[in-house]
Design a protein around this motif. Structure first.
Motif, PDB file in Angstrom:
ATOM      1  N   SER A 145       0.934   2.254  -1.047  1.00  9.94           N
ATOM      2  CA  SER A 145       1.636   1.754   0.135  1.00  9.94           C
ATOM      3  C   SER A 145       0.848   1.988   1.418  1.00  9.94           C
ATOM      4  CB  SER A 145       3.010   2.405   0.243  1.00  9.94           C
ATOM      5  OG  SER A 145       2.913   3.778   0.624  1.00  9.94           O
ATOM      6  N   LYS A 146       0.037   3.029   1.441  1.00  8.66           N
ATOM      7  CA  LYS A 146      -0.759   3.339   2.627  1.00  8.66           C
ATOM      8  C   LYS A 146      -1.757   2.230   2.949  1.00  8.66           C
ATOM      9  CE  LYS A 146      -0.438   8.355   1.929  1.00  8.66           C
ATOM     10  NZ  LYS A 146      -1.191   9.598   1.600  1.00  8.66           N
ATOM     11  N   ALA A 173       5.514   1.383   8.876  1.00  9.82           N
ATOM     12  CA  ALA A 173       5.782   2.529   8.000  1.00  9.82           C
ATOM     13  C   ALA A 173       6.346   2.061   6.665  1.00  9.82           C
ATOM     14  CB  ALA A 173       6.764   3.486   8.666  1.00  9.82           C
ATOM     15  N   ILE A 174       5.965   2.768   5.607  1.00  9.73           N
ATOM     16  CA  ILE A 174       6.568   2.600   4.287  1.00  9.73           C
ATOM     17  C   ILE A 174       6.830   3.991   3.733  1.00  9.73           C
ATOM     18  CG2 ILE A 174       6.330   1.700   1.937  1.00  9.73           C
ATOM     19  CD1 ILE A 174       4.377  -0.358   2.969  1.00  9.73           C
ATOM     20  N   THR A 175       8.074   4.279   3.432  1.00  6.49           N
ATOM     21  CA  THR A 175       8.406   5.571   2.828  1.00  6.49           C
ATOM     22  C   THR A 175       9.048   5.336   1.469  1.00  6.49           C
ATOM     23  OG1 THR A 175      10.587   5.653   3.891  1.00  6.49           O
ATOM     24  CG2 THR A 175       8.755   6.649   5.085  1.00  6.49           C
ATOM     25  N   ARG A 212      -0.880  -2.086 -12.635  1.00  9.10           N
ATOM     26  CA  ARG A 212      -2.004  -2.404 -11.755  1.00  9.10           C
ATOM     27  C   ARG A 212      -2.464  -1.122 -11.085  1.00  9.10           C
ATOM     28  NH1 ARG A 212      -2.123  -6.027  -7.486  1.00  9.10           N
ATOM     29  NH2 ARG A 212      -0.754  -7.521  -8.499  1.00  9.10           N
ATOM     30  N   SER A 213      -3.680  -1.145 -10.606  1.00  8.69           N
ATOM     31  CA  SER A 213      -4.259   0.035  -9.972  1.00  8.69           C
ATOM     32  C   SER A 213      -3.856   0.124  -8.507  1.00  8.69           C
ATOM     33  CB  SER A 213      -5.787  -0.002 -10.069  1.00  8.69           C
ATOM     34  OG  SER A 213      -6.306  -1.063  -9.286  1.00  8.69           O
ATOM     35  N   VAL A 214      -4.016   1.306  -7.952  1.00  9.68           N
ATOM     36  CA  VAL A 214      -3.756   1.490  -6.529  1.00  9.68           C
ATOM     37  C   VAL A 214      -4.681   0.588  -5.714  1.00  9.68           C
ATOM     38  CG1 VAL A 214      -3.954   3.121  -4.611  1.00  9.68           C
ATOM     39  CG2 VAL A 214      -2.893   3.849  -6.768  1.00  9.68           C
ATOM     40  N   GLU A 215      -5.951   0.550  -6.101  1.00  5.85           N
ATOM     41  CA  GLU A 215      -6.957  -0.217  -5.356  1.00  5.85           C
ATOM     42  C   GLU A 215      -6.647  -1.715  -5.335  1.00  5.85           C
ATOM     43  OE1 GLU A 215      -8.243   3.635  -6.497  1.00  5.85           O
ATOM     44  OE2 GLU A 215      -7.650   1.947  -7.797  1.00  5.85           O
ATOM     45  N   SER A 216      -5.987  -2.202  -6.383  1.00 10.70           N
ATOM     46  CA  SER A 216      -5.721  -3.640  -6.474  1.00 10.70           C
ATOM     47  C   SER A 216      -4.793  -4.130  -5.369  1.00 10.70           C
ATOM     48  CB  SER A 216      -5.105  -3.983  -7.837  1.00 10.70           C
ATOM     49  OG  SER A 216      -3.770  -3.506  -7.927  1.00 10.70           O
ATOM     50  N   VAL A 217      -3.997  -3.216  -4.788  1.00 11.05           N
ATOM     51  CA  VAL A 217      -3.090  -3.607  -3.711  1.00 11.05           C
ATOM     52  C   VAL A 217      -3.892  -3.978  -2.465  1.00 11.05           C
ATOM     53  CG1 VAL A 217      -1.199  -2.844  -2.224  1.00 11.05           C
ATOM     54  CG2 VAL A 217      -1.249  -2.172  -4.639  1.00 11.05           C
TER      55      VAL A 217
END
Length: 246
Positions: A145-146, A173-175, A212-217
Motif C-alpha cells: 500500500s505504501k 493515506a492507506i491504513t 502477486r508480489s509487493v513489487e507488482s503493485v
C-alpha cells in the motif's frame, strides 16, 4: 434562493448507486430528489460529493441543493427523514453560501473497505462485509500500500478505460487494521476514479493471498495498464466514511 448542505448516511445494498438513472428509481439521488420535489412542489436538483457505485454504502455522504422558497432548515430536516426510506437518513443540515458545491469544493474523501477474514460472516454484518476465508498477509499488504501513497497517475486502477479526463490523484493515506475477524482498509485521497478504491483493495487482497508480489503493485501503477492491476472487489464491503472541505 438558499443553498442547503446535508450530511447523510445510507445502506446501499438495494440501490443502483448514487446517480439518478432513467430506467430505475432505485438510486440515492433519485430518492432524495423525489422527496424534495414533493416538499417544494417542483423539481429540485441535488448534488453529491461523489457518485458511489451500486451496492456501496455511506456513513457520511455530503450533498447540497437549492430552494427558492424559504424553508426553515429544521423543517427540511424533519421532512426528509420522515419520507425517505428507512435505509437513508439525513444526519445534519445547514445553510451554506450559494457558490458551495459538494463535489467541486471537496478537498479530501475517505473510504473504508471491510473484509470478513473467516469462512462465514456474522449474520448481522453480512450485507456490509466481503467474505475472504483465506488468511491475509497484512504485513505484505501494508508494504504494498505504501507504493500507492502520493500523487500518481492511477489509470491502471480506473474502471473506465475510455476516460478522457486526468487520471492523476493524490492518495494521502492507506491504513490496514484487523480486529478479530474483520480487516478494515481505509483510504484517503483528494478524489477517486471510477472503481479506484475497489481496484486498489482488490490488488492489495491479491498481495495478501500471495497471488502477486509487493513489487507488482508499483509496476502496475507505473504501467498505466488496467490489466496489470488486480481485480475489482465487490462493492458490498465499501463505505464512504466522510468528506472534508476547506
Amino acid at each position: 434562493m438558499k443553498n442547503y448542505k446535508i450530511i447523510l448516511q445510507y445502506d446501499g445494498s438495494r440501490y443502483k448507486g448514487w446517480q439518478t438513472q432513467k430506467n430505475t428509481d432505485m438510486t440515492i439521488q433519485g430518492k432524495l430528489e423525489a422527496v424534495l420535489e414533493r416538499m417544494a412542489g417542483h423539481p429540485v436538483e441535488i448534488h453529491g460529493s461523489g457518485r458511489t457505485d451500486a451496492g456501496v454504502h455511506a456513513l457520511a455522504q455530503t450533498a447540497d441543493f437549492k430552494l427558492e422558497e424559504h424553508f426553515d432548515k429544521e423543517e427540511i430536516f424533519t421532512y426528509l427523514n420522515e419520507y425517505l426510506p428507512e435505509d437513508i437518513r439525513v444526519l445534519e443540515i445547514e445553510e451554506v453560501p450559494l457558490r458551495f458545491h459538494s463535489r467541486y469544493h471537496a478537498v479530501k474523501k475517505t473510504y473504508r473497505y471491510t473484509i470478513w477474514n473467516a469462512p462465514k460472516a456474522d449474520v448481522f454484518l453480512r450485507k456490509w462485509v466481503e467474505v475472504i476465508p483465506e488468511e491475509l498477509d497484512l504485513a505484505k499488504m501494508r508494504e504494498a500500500s505504501k507504493l500507492l501513497i502520493g500523487t500518481h497517475d492511477f489509470l491502471a486502477f480506473c474502471g473506465n478505460r475510455k476516460i478522457k479526463k486526468s487520471t492523476v490523484r493524490n492518495v494521502m493515506a492507506i491504513t490496514i487494521g484487523k480486529k478479530e475477524e474483520q480487516v478494515e482498509i481505509t483510504i484517503t485521497g483528494n478524489g477517486f476514479l471510477q472503481n479506484m478504491v475497489r481496484i486498489i483493495v482488490g490488488t492489495l487482497v491479491e498481495v495478501g493471498l500471495g497471488k502477486r508480489s509487493v513489487e507488482s503493485v508499483g509496476e502496475a501503477l507505473e504501467s498505466r495498464d488496467r490489466e496489470q492491476a488486480g481485480y475489482t472487489i465487490s462493492p458490498r464491503g465499501l463505505a464512504l466514511v466522510g468528506v472534508d472541505y476547506e
